[in-house]
Design a protein around this motif. Structure first.
Motif, mmCIF file in Angstrom:
data_model
loop_
_atom_site.group_PDB
_atom_site.id
_atom_site.type_symbol
_atom_site.label_atom_id
_atom_site.label_comp_id
_atom_site.label_asym_id
_atom_site.label_seq_id
_atom_site.Cartn_x
_atom_site.Cartn_y
_atom_site.Cartn_z
ATOM 1 N N LEU A 96 0.716 -1.270 -0.010
ATOM 2 C CA LEU A 96 -0.105 0.111 0.131
ATOM 3 C C LEU A 96 0.942 1.212 -0.168
ATOM 4 N N ASN A 97 0.694 1.939 -1.022
ATOM 5 C CA ASN A 97 1.571 3.151 -1.032
ATOM 6 C C ASN A 97 0.818 4.137 -0.609
ATOM 7 N N ILE A 98 0.990 4.805 0.772
ATOM 8 C CA ILE A 98 0.209 5.768 1.371
ATOM 9 C C ILE A 98 1.248 6.963 1.841
ATOM 10 N N PRO A 99 0.915 8.184 1.575
ATOM 11 C CA PRO A 99 1.897 9.254 1.790
ATOM 12 C C PRO A 99 2.350 9.295 3.203
ATOM 13 N N PHE A 100 3.526 9.667 3.400
ATOM 14 C CA PHE A 100 4.426 9.544 4.492
ATOM 15 C C PHE A 100 3.400 10.395 5.736
ATOM 16 N N GLU A 101 3.147 11.587 5.312
ATOM 17 C CA GLU A 101 2.358 12.391 6.347
ATOM 18 C C GLU A 101 1.031 11.833 6.772
ATOM 19 N N THR A 102 0.381 11.016 5.807
ATOM 20 C CA THR A 102 -0.882 10.184 6.418
ATOM 21 C C THR A 102 -0.389 9.436 7.224
ATOM 22 N N LEU A 103 0.495 8.468 7.038
ATOM 23 C CA LEU A 103 0.855 7.362 7.916
ATOM 24 C C LEU A 103 1.156 7.874 9.191
ATOM 25 N N LYS A 104 2.277 9.019 9.334
ATOM 26 C CA LYS A 104 2.778 9.505 10.397
ATOM 27 C C LYS A 104 1.507 9.989 11.508
ATOM 28 N N ASP A 105 0.525 10.649 10.835
ATOM 29 C CA ASP A 105 -0.724 11.156 11.624
ATOM 30 C C ASP A 105 -1.388 10.201 11.928
ATOM 31 N N ARG A 106 -1.636 9.158 11.345
ATOM 32 C CA ARG A 106 -2.444 8.088 11.745
ATOM 33 C C ARG A 106 -1.676 7.332 13.179
ATOM 34 N N PRO A 123 5.049 11.090 17.624
ATOM 35 C CA PRO A 123 5.446 11.502 16.245
ATOM 36 C C PRO A 123 6.827 11.304 15.822
ATOM 37 N N GLU A 124 7.959 11.635 16.740
ATOM 38 C CA GLU A 124 9.282 11.525 16.407
ATOM 39 C C GLU A 124 9.583 10.002 16.026
ATOM 40 N N ALA A 125 9.261 9.177 17.052
ATOM 41 C CA ALA A 125 9.526 7.689 16.465
ATOM 42 C C ALA A 125 8.886 7.277 15.462
ATOM 43 N N VAL A 126 7.540 7.701 15.299
ATOM 44 C CA VAL A 126 6.851 7.052 14.138
ATOM 45 C C VAL A 126 7.514 7.418 12.945
ATOM 46 N N ALA A 127 7.994 8.928 12.802
ATOM 47 C CA ALA A 127 8.751 9.284 11.400
ATOM 48 C C ALA A 127 9.977 8.690 11.419
ATOM 49 N N ALA A 128 10.720 8.314 12.557
ATOM 50 C CA ALA A 128 12.016 7.606 12.381
ATOM 51 C C ALA A 128 11.646 6.049 11.800
ATOM 52 N N ARG A 129 10.772 5.478 12.499
ATOM 53 C CA ARG A 129 10.392 4.253 12.006
ATOM 54 C C ARG A 129 10.024 4.044 10.434
ATOM 55 N N LEU A 130 9.075 5.244 10.012
ATOM 56 C CA LEU A 130 8.974 4.957 8.494
ATOM 57 C C LEU A 130 9.987 5.366 7.605
ATOM 58 N N ARG A 131 10.628 6.188 7.797
ATOM 59 C CA ARG A 131 12.047 6.530 7.223
ATOM 60 C C ARG A 131 13.027 5.240 7.067
ATOM 61 N N GLN A 132 13.101 4.536 8.287
ATOM 62 C CA GLN A 132 13.776 3.466 8.173
ATOM 63 C C GLN A 132 13.150 2.164 7.320
ATOM 64 N N TYR A 133 11.819 2.095 7.413
ATOM 65 C CA TYR A 133 11.149 1.091 6.919
ATOM 66 C C TYR A 133 11.162 1.090 5.170
ATOM 67 N N LYS A 134 11.075 2.472 4.904
ATOM 68 C CA LYS A 134 11.063 2.759 3.360
ATOM 69 C C LYS A 134 12.307 2.241 2.881
ATOM 70 N N ASP A 135 13.365 2.421 3.604
ATOM 71 C CA ASP A 135 14.883 2.234 2.804
ATOM 72 C C ASP A 135 14.965 0.508 3.056
ATOM 73 N N VAL A 136 14.492 -0.007 3.709
ATOM 74 C CA VAL A 136 14.797 -1.664 3.818
ATOM 75 C C VAL A 136 13.745 -2.248 3.094
ATOM 76 N N ALA A 137 12.581 -1.590 2.900
ATOM 77 C CA ALA A 137 11.263 -2.473 2.156
ATOM 78 C C ALA A 137 11.732 -2.176 0.687
ATOM 79 N N LYS A 138 12.446 -1.317 0.130
ATOM 80 C CA LYS A 138 12.522 -0.955 -1.115
ATOM 81 C C LYS A 138 12.997 -2.198 -1.881
ATOM 82 N N PRO A 139 14.193 -2.893 -1.555
ATOM 83 C CA PRO A 139 14.646 -4.020 -2.149
ATOM 84 C C PRO A 139 13.521 -5.099 -2.203
#
Length: 171
Positions: free
Chosen positions: A60-70, A112-128
């Motif tokens: 599911l491609n959901i915008p970063f801000e939407t995920l972070k807010d939820r 919010p800070e932890a969510v943002a960091a987790r989402l950035r990390q997830y995006k990097d490792v999930a791409k491959p």
């Protein structure tokens, strides 16, 4: 062991989550199953390949801000595990569990800070992982910000790919 990482707002290391998942899946050989959030890394995907062949992968491609807010609006009642979301499943009284009247807490990994960091990390490792399943022709991608708009497409895909399982009561 996984709980220690989760409570700190960190992703659970590959060796921990992979061992846990593979043990569980080995116990379910011959059954149909749906995985949510696994595999997240290439190491996990390669380990999963050793025990099965996936025939359908959804991202599911959901915008970063939407995920972070939820995710940042999630609160829990620790003794029961009840989860509230201030946007779409709020408690009747802010900060108070509907059933017991006890206080709700926001876990460290939901801030919010932890969510943002987790989402950035997830995006990097999930791409491959996404690229791997795309190259195999089993990846289906859906984009949007609202569940009720994405779900009909996901449901249609499932309906066309998976034979419905009848309950024992239907026999």
């Amino acid at each position: 062991m996984a709980k220690q990482y989760i409570e700190k707002g960190l992703l659970v290391p590959d060796h921990v989550i992979t061992r846990l998942m593979l043990l569980e899946l080995e116990n379910r050989r011959g059954e149909h199953w749906l995985l949510d959030g696994f595999p997240r890394t290439l190491v996990q995907a390669e380990a999963l390949d050793r025990i099965c062949d996936l025939d359908l992968v959804i991202t599911l491609n959901i915008p970063f801000e939407t995920l972070k807010d939820r995710l940042s609006r999630r609160w829990i009642h620790p003794p029961s595990g009840r989860v509230y979301n201030l946007d779409f499943n709020p408690p009747h009284v802010h900060g108070i569990d509907d059933v017991t009247g006890e206080p709700l807490v926001q876990q460290e990994d939901d801030k919010p800070e932890a969510v943002a960091a987790r989402l950035r990390q997830y995006k990097d490792v999930a791409k491959p992982v996404i690229e791997l399943y795309k190259s195999r022709g089993v990846l289906h991608q859906f984009s949007g910000t609202e569940t009720n708009k994405i779900w009909p497409y996901v449901y249609t895909l499932f309906s066309n790919k998976i034979t419905p399982v009848q309950s024992k009561e239907a026999y």
